[in-house]
Design a protein around this motif. Structure first.
Motif, PDB file in Angstrom:
ATOM      1  N   ARG A 134     -11.080  -9.343   6.060  1.00 39.55           N
ATOM      2  CA  ARG A 134     -10.248 -10.047   6.369  1.00 39.55           C
ATOM      3  C   ARG A 134      -9.397  -9.503   5.952  1.00 39.55           C
ATOM      4  NH1 ARG A 134      -6.591 -13.608   5.049  1.00 39.55           N
ATOM      5  NH2 ARG A 134      -6.258 -13.568   2.349  1.00 39.55           N
ATOM      6  N   LEU A 135      -8.983  -7.989   5.783  1.00 42.80           N
ATOM      7  CA  LEU A 135      -7.904  -7.513   5.602  1.00 42.80           C
ATOM      8  C   LEU A 135      -7.876  -6.320   6.949  1.00 42.80           C
ATOM      9  CD1 LEU A 135      -6.532  -6.380   1.309  1.00 42.80           C
ATOM     10  CD2 LEU A 135      -4.954  -8.014   3.515  1.00 42.80           C
ATOM     11  N   ALA A 136      -8.920  -5.334   6.971  1.00 48.07           N
ATOM     12  CA  ALA A 136      -8.549  -4.625   8.082  1.00 48.07           C
ATOM     13  C   ALA A 136      -8.759  -5.396   9.568  1.00 48.07           C
ATOM     14  CB  ALA A 136     -10.660  -4.096   8.066  1.00 48.07           C
ATOM     15  N   ARG A 137      -9.266  -6.655   9.416  1.00 45.75           N
ATOM     16  CA  ARG A 137      -8.955  -6.970  11.167  1.00 45.75           C
ATOM     17  C   ARG A 137      -7.581  -7.970  10.928  1.00 45.75           C
ATOM     18  NH1 ARG A 137     -14.040 -12.082   9.453  1.00 45.75           N
ATOM     19  NH2 ARG A 137     -16.228 -10.615  10.356  1.00 45.75           N
ATOM     20  N   MET A 138      -7.036  -8.435  10.108  1.00 46.36           N
ATOM     21  CA  MET A 138      -6.213  -8.522  10.482  1.00 46.36           C
ATOM     22  C   MET A 138      -4.833  -7.250  10.509  1.00 46.36           C
ATOM     23  SD  MET A 138      -3.396 -10.222   7.717  1.00 46.36           S
ATOM     24  CE  MET A 138      -2.782  -8.870   6.751  1.00 46.36           C
ATOM     25  N   LEU A 139      -5.753  -6.063   9.941  1.00 49.52           N
ATOM     26  CA  LEU A 139      -5.140  -5.191  10.725  1.00 49.52           C
ATOM     27  C   LEU A 139      -5.269  -4.683  11.798  1.00 49.52           C
ATOM     28  CD1 LEU A 139      -2.744  -2.931   9.617  1.00 49.52           C
ATOM     29  CD2 LEU A 139      -4.647  -1.043   8.798  1.00 49.52           C
ATOM     30  N   ALA A 140      -6.165  -5.241  12.513  1.00 49.46           N
ATOM     31  CA  ALA A 140      -7.206  -4.729  13.688  1.00 49.46           C
ATOM     32  C   ALA A 140      -5.805  -5.433  14.890  1.00 49.46           C
ATOM     33  CB  ALA A 140      -8.188  -4.552  13.912  1.00 49.46           C
ATOM     34  N   GLU A 141      -5.486  -6.911  13.840  1.00 49.60           N
ATOM     35  CA  GLU A 141      -4.774  -7.623  14.667  1.00 49.60           C
ATOM     36  C   GLU A 141      -3.252  -6.318  14.609  1.00 49.60           C
ATOM     37  OE1 GLU A 141      -5.535 -11.677  14.102  1.00 49.60           O
ATOM     38  OE2 GLU A 141      -7.580 -11.403  14.832  1.00 49.60           O
TER      39      GLU A 141
ATOM     40  N   ARG B  31       2.108   6.527   6.280  1.00 47.91           N
ATOM     41  CA  ARG B  31       1.784   5.362   5.262  1.00 47.91           C
ATOM     42  C   ARG B  31       0.277   4.684   6.122  1.00 47.91           C
ATOM     43  NH1 ARG B  31       6.685   3.201   3.926  1.00 47.91           N
ATOM     44  NH2 ARG B  31       5.623   1.563   3.054  1.00 47.91           N
ATOM     45  N   LEU B  32      -0.519   4.732   7.517  1.00 45.21           N
ATOM     46  CA  LEU B  32      -1.224   4.002   7.625  1.00 45.21           C
ATOM     47  C   LEU B  32      -2.336   4.617   6.627  1.00 45.21           C
ATOM     48  CD1 LEU B  32      -1.444   3.183  11.306  1.00 45.21           C
ATOM     49  CD2 LEU B  32      -1.822   1.667   9.590  1.00 45.21           C
ATOM     50  N   ALA B  33      -2.524   5.376   7.023  1.00 43.23           N
ATOM     51  CA  ALA B  33      -3.346   7.088   6.099  1.00 43.23           C
ATOM     52  C   ALA B  33      -3.303   5.779   4.473  1.00 43.23           C
ATOM     53  CB  ALA B  33      -3.399   7.615   5.351  1.00 43.23           C
ATOM     54  N   SER B  34      -2.878   5.426   3.640  1.00 41.21           N
ATOM     55  CA  SER B  34      -2.604   4.561   2.080  1.00 41.21           C
ATOM     56  C   SER B  34      -3.108   3.238   2.873  1.00 41.21           C
ATOM     57  CB  SER B  34      -1.340   5.069   2.430  1.00 41.21           C
ATOM     58  OG  SER B  34      -1.119   3.787   0.597  1.00 41.21           O
ATOM     59  N   VAL B  35      -2.181   2.366   3.903  1.00 48.27           N
ATOM     60  CA  VAL B  35      -3.161   1.018   4.056  1.00 48.27           C
ATOM     61  C   VAL B  35      -4.234   1.429   4.467  1.00 48.27           C
ATOM     62  CG1 VAL B  35      -3.295  -0.929   5.581  1.00 48.27           C
ATOM     63  CG2 VAL B  35      -0.760   0.275   5.072  1.00 48.27           C
ATOM     64  N   PHE B  36      -4.731   2.207   5.037  1.00 51.85           N
ATOM     65  CA  PHE B  36      -6.462   2.564   5.369  1.00 51.85           C
ATOM     66  C   PHE B  36      -7.767   2.508   4.236  1.00 51.85           C
ATOM     67  CE2 PHE B  36      -5.256   4.147  10.078  1.00 51.85           C
ATOM     68  CZ  PHE B  36      -4.934   2.593  10.476  1.00 51.85           C
ATOM     69  N   GLU B  37      -7.054   3.596   3.687  1.00 55.87           N
ATOM     70  CA  GLU B  37      -7.475   4.142   1.881  1.00 55.87           C
ATOM     71  C   GLU B  37      -7.463   2.676   0.870  1.00 55.87           C
ATOM     72  OE1 GLU B  37      -7.217   7.377  -1.730  1.00 55.87           O
ATOM     73  OE2 GLU B  37      -5.594   6.342  -1.194  1.00 55.87           O
ATOM     74  N   VAL B  38      -6.473   1.649   0.863  1.00 57.99           N
ATOM     75  CA  VAL B  38      -6.561   0.890   0.083  1.00 57.99           C
ATOM     76  C   VAL B  38      -7.496  -0.603   0.399  1.00 57.99           C
ATOM     77  CG1 VAL B  38      -5.462  -1.648  -1.102  1.00 57.99           C
ATOM     78  CG2 VAL B  38      -3.819   0.917  -0.619  1.00 57.99           C
TER      79      VAL B  38
ATOM     80  N   SER C 256       1.194  -1.369   0.025  1.00 50.80           N
ATOM     81  CA  SER C 256      -0.355   0.336  -0.040  1.00 50.80           C
ATOM     82  C   SER C 256       0.307   1.397   0.035  1.00 50.80           C
ATOM     83  CB  SER C 256      -1.186  -0.266   1.176  1.00 50.80           C
ATOM     84  OG  SER C 256      -2.044  -1.081   1.842  1.00 50.80           O
ATOM     85  N   HIS C 257       2.250   1.241  -0.496  1.00 56.92           N
ATOM     86  CA  HIS C 257       3.108   1.956  -0.715  1.00 56.92           C
ATOM     87  C   HIS C 257       2.518   3.287  -1.068  1.00 56.92           C
ATOM     88  CE1 HIS C 257       6.524   4.551  -0.272  1.00 56.92           C
ATOM     89  NE2 HIS C 257       6.966   3.926   0.626  1.00 56.92           N
ATOM     90  N   PRO C 258       2.827   4.573  -0.733  1.00 53.63           N
ATOM     91  CA  PRO C 258       2.135   5.513  -1.565  1.00 53.63           C
ATOM     92  C   PRO C 258       2.988   6.346  -2.591  1.00 53.63           C
ATOM     93  CG  PRO C 258       2.184   6.540   0.696  1.00 53.63           C
ATOM     94  CD  PRO C 258       2.851   4.794   0.894  1.00 53.63           C
ATOM     95  N   VAL C 259       4.015   5.415  -2.923  1.00 46.02           N
ATOM     96  CA  VAL C 259       4.482   5.590  -4.630  1.00 46.02           C
ATOM     97  C   VAL C 259       4.082   5.018  -5.502  1.00 46.02           C
ATOM     98  CG1 VAL C 259       6.362   3.723  -3.905  1.00 46.02           C
ATOM     99  CG2 VAL C 259       7.018   5.656  -5.581  1.00 46.02           C
ATOM    100  N   LEU C 260       3.186   4.365  -4.986  1.00 46.77           N
ATOM    101  CA  LEU C 260       2.472   3.626  -6.298  1.00 46.77           C
ATOM    102  C   LEU C 260       0.478   3.887  -6.419  1.00 46.77           C
ATOM    103  CD1 LEU C 260       2.419   0.013  -4.794  1.00 46.77           C
ATOM    104  CD2 LEU C 260       4.016   0.432  -6.125  1.00 46.77           C
ATOM    105  N   PRO C 261       0.343   3.923  -7.642  1.00 47.43           N
ATOM    106  CA  PRO C 261      -0.702   4.484  -8.121  1.00 47.43           C
ATOM    107  C   PRO C 261      -1.953   3.794  -7.080  1.00 47.43           C
ATOM    108  CG  PRO C 261      -0.272   3.446  -9.572  1.00 47.43           C
ATOM    109  CD  PRO C 261       1.479   4.108  -8.837  1.00 47.43           C
ATOM    110  N   ARG C 262      -3.013   4.408  -7.299  1.00 48.54           N
ATOM    111  CA  ARG C 262      -4.114   3.877  -6.611  1.00 48.54           C
ATOM    112  C   ARG C 262      -4.396   2.585  -6.818  1.00 48.54           C
ATOM    113  NH1 ARG C 262      -9.742   6.982  -4.863  1.00 48.54           N
ATOM    114  NH2 ARG C 262      -8.224   8.180  -3.783  1.00 48.54           N
TER     115      ARG C 262
END
Length: 450
Positions: A247-254, A212-219, A147-153
């Motif tokens: 599933r990704l959101a649950r994993m990130l919360a953990e 960087r978390l903002a980018s992860v959340f956005e994806v 989810s790195h911001p260097v990549l396009p959405r």
């Protein structure tokens, strides 16, 4: 023999049929294991190789090895560990080949010798046990890299679904209604961009983590939204995308247990996903929120969502139910919680929803949030008050092609008894949407406005 000369069939399964069925069952099991374990395997290989593209290649090599070995030997007791070990060996093989092409670089040779000693057979078992606790860190690193911001959405979404969701290129293409070659190009470009930018395989330090978390959340949020309300195509929803995002959101919360917004995002997706069964009727037609049978909402997901929201509030240092200092995802989860707790549309706490939208606008102002707030105002203060807000938004350039602006205006005009004007707005909204189900609902509303 039959009278026409064809050989008869006893109806019993022969040895060849039985072997083929066994291989097919094993391949199905491997596919299921891969979907669950692939992210861990890639993350583990990426830590060794420092390159996401090479790590995925090593993981794919491990998958090929499983497809060759498991049908004969049987599925191992710990298939995830088997795949991880195989990927590790493939990673070492790749490093040996790289070293053989650059023998003049003594440092690389020294590094390789040290690495091989590090992974000597006598120490592998102890190493695996010691690193068992690192898997969560590896997954978090992989999530940040993908989810790195260097990549396009589009590249971030495709790479995240590929590496962490375990989806194939064809599955991602079907989900977003684009050509498989387009998705493949996005993934290749994303991996190349990461390599060229020398993005480190690491969790950012605390100072850089918020951005960087903002980018992860956005994806994750984008993936869920595309599943919840598809932007184009014949289907109103794509539940498989919602499941992957959840599933990704649950994993990130953990993986980030102290991050309020990680729990806020998980809460939002749990609560939104709880409505999925009620968003279509028995014939597959779209059902709007006000008309949904709330008995069909998933009670387990609602409980999970409310618990995640309470955790987000706790991480933000708030008492349960407070909204000050919450991030945008937690505020949206609080909005969804108002609906989840209400027995009906009429009994919803619309005044609190308006207040939550006000809080959301303060930290994440956008015309779409203003439009959603207008809907809440119509329920709290009446359609005339909301229409005044919407009429101002009609001058907003970014909403010029947004179908839900005329759709909302049509709804308000209909409630005010201005049927002819409402019909025009619904027809305009239908012309703007690219989703067949949305268009169907809007045209039905236009036809009913007279």
């Amino acid at each position: 023999m039959h009278e026409d000369g064809r050989a008869g069939h006893s109806g019993q399964e022969g040895p060849a049929d039985s072997d083929e069925a066994g291989r097919a069952a094993t391949h199905r099991a491997i596919a299921a294991v891969w979907r669950i374990e692939s992210a861990k395997v890639i993350a583990h290989a990426a830590r060794l190789l420092g390159d996401v593209g090479l790590a995925e290649d090593a993981a794919q090599d491990a998958l090929v090895a499983a497809l060759e070995s498991w049908p004969a030997s049987g599925i191992p007791a710990n298939p995830g560990a088997w795949l991880m070990t195989a990927a590790k060996h493939r990673a070492l093989d790749r490093m040996r080949r790289a070293a053989s092409h650059a023998r003049a670089h003594e440092a690389l040779g020294a590094d390789l010798e040290a690495l091989e000693a590090h992974f000597a057979p006598d120490f592998v078992e102890a190493l695996d046990a010691a690193r068992e606790d690192d898997i969560g860190d590896d997954l978090l690193r992989l999530l940040f890299v993908a989810s790195h911001p260097v990549l396009p959405r589009e590249g971030r979404v495709a790479l995240t679904l590929r590496l962490l969701g375990g989806l194939t290129t064809a599955e991602i293409a079907r989900a977003f209604l684009v050509a498989e070659a387009t998705v493949a190009q996005r993934i290749v470009r994303a991996k190349r961009t990461l390599a060229e930018a020398k993005v480190p395989f690491e969790v950012p330090d605390k100072a850089a983590r918020a951005a960087r978390l903002a980018s992860v959340f956005e994806v994750i949020y984008l993936i869920f939204n595309e599943g919840y309300a598809a932007t184009a195509g014949a289907d109103w929803m794509r539940p498989a995308l919602c499941e992957e995002a959840l599933r990704l959101a649950r994993m990130l919360a953990e993986l980030a247990p102290e991050e309020s917004e990680a729990h806020g995002l998980a809460a939002l997706l749990e609560l939104q996903a709880s409505r999925l069964p009620a968003r279509v009727d028995r014939q597959g037609r779209a059902v709007l929120l006000a008309d949904q049978d709330r008995a069909r909402w998933d009670a387990l997901l609602i409980r999970r969502g409310l618990a995640a929201l309470a955790r987000a509030e706790q991480c933000a240092g708030l008492a349960v139910g407070e909204s000050a200092a919450l991030g945008s995802y937690a505020l949206q989860a609080a909005l969804a919680a108002c609906h989840a707790r209400a027995p009906s549309t009429q009994e919803t706490d619309w005044a609190r929803i308006v207040a939550l939208y006000d809080a959301l606008l303060r930290i994440a102002p956008s015309p779409v949030v203003q439009l959603n707030r207008a809907v809440a105002v119509s329920m709290a203060d009446g359609p005339q008050a909301a229409l005044a807000i919407v009429d101002v938004l009609c001058e907003e350039p970014s909403l010029r092609h947004y179908p839900w602006l005329p759709a909302t205006r049509g709804d308000l005009l209909e409630k005010l008894g201005r049927a002819n004007e409402a019909r025009v707005e619904f027809e305009r909204a239908a012309a703007l949407t690219q989703n067949a189900r949305d268009r169907e609902v809007l045209l039905e509303r236009a036809a009913a406005s007279h």
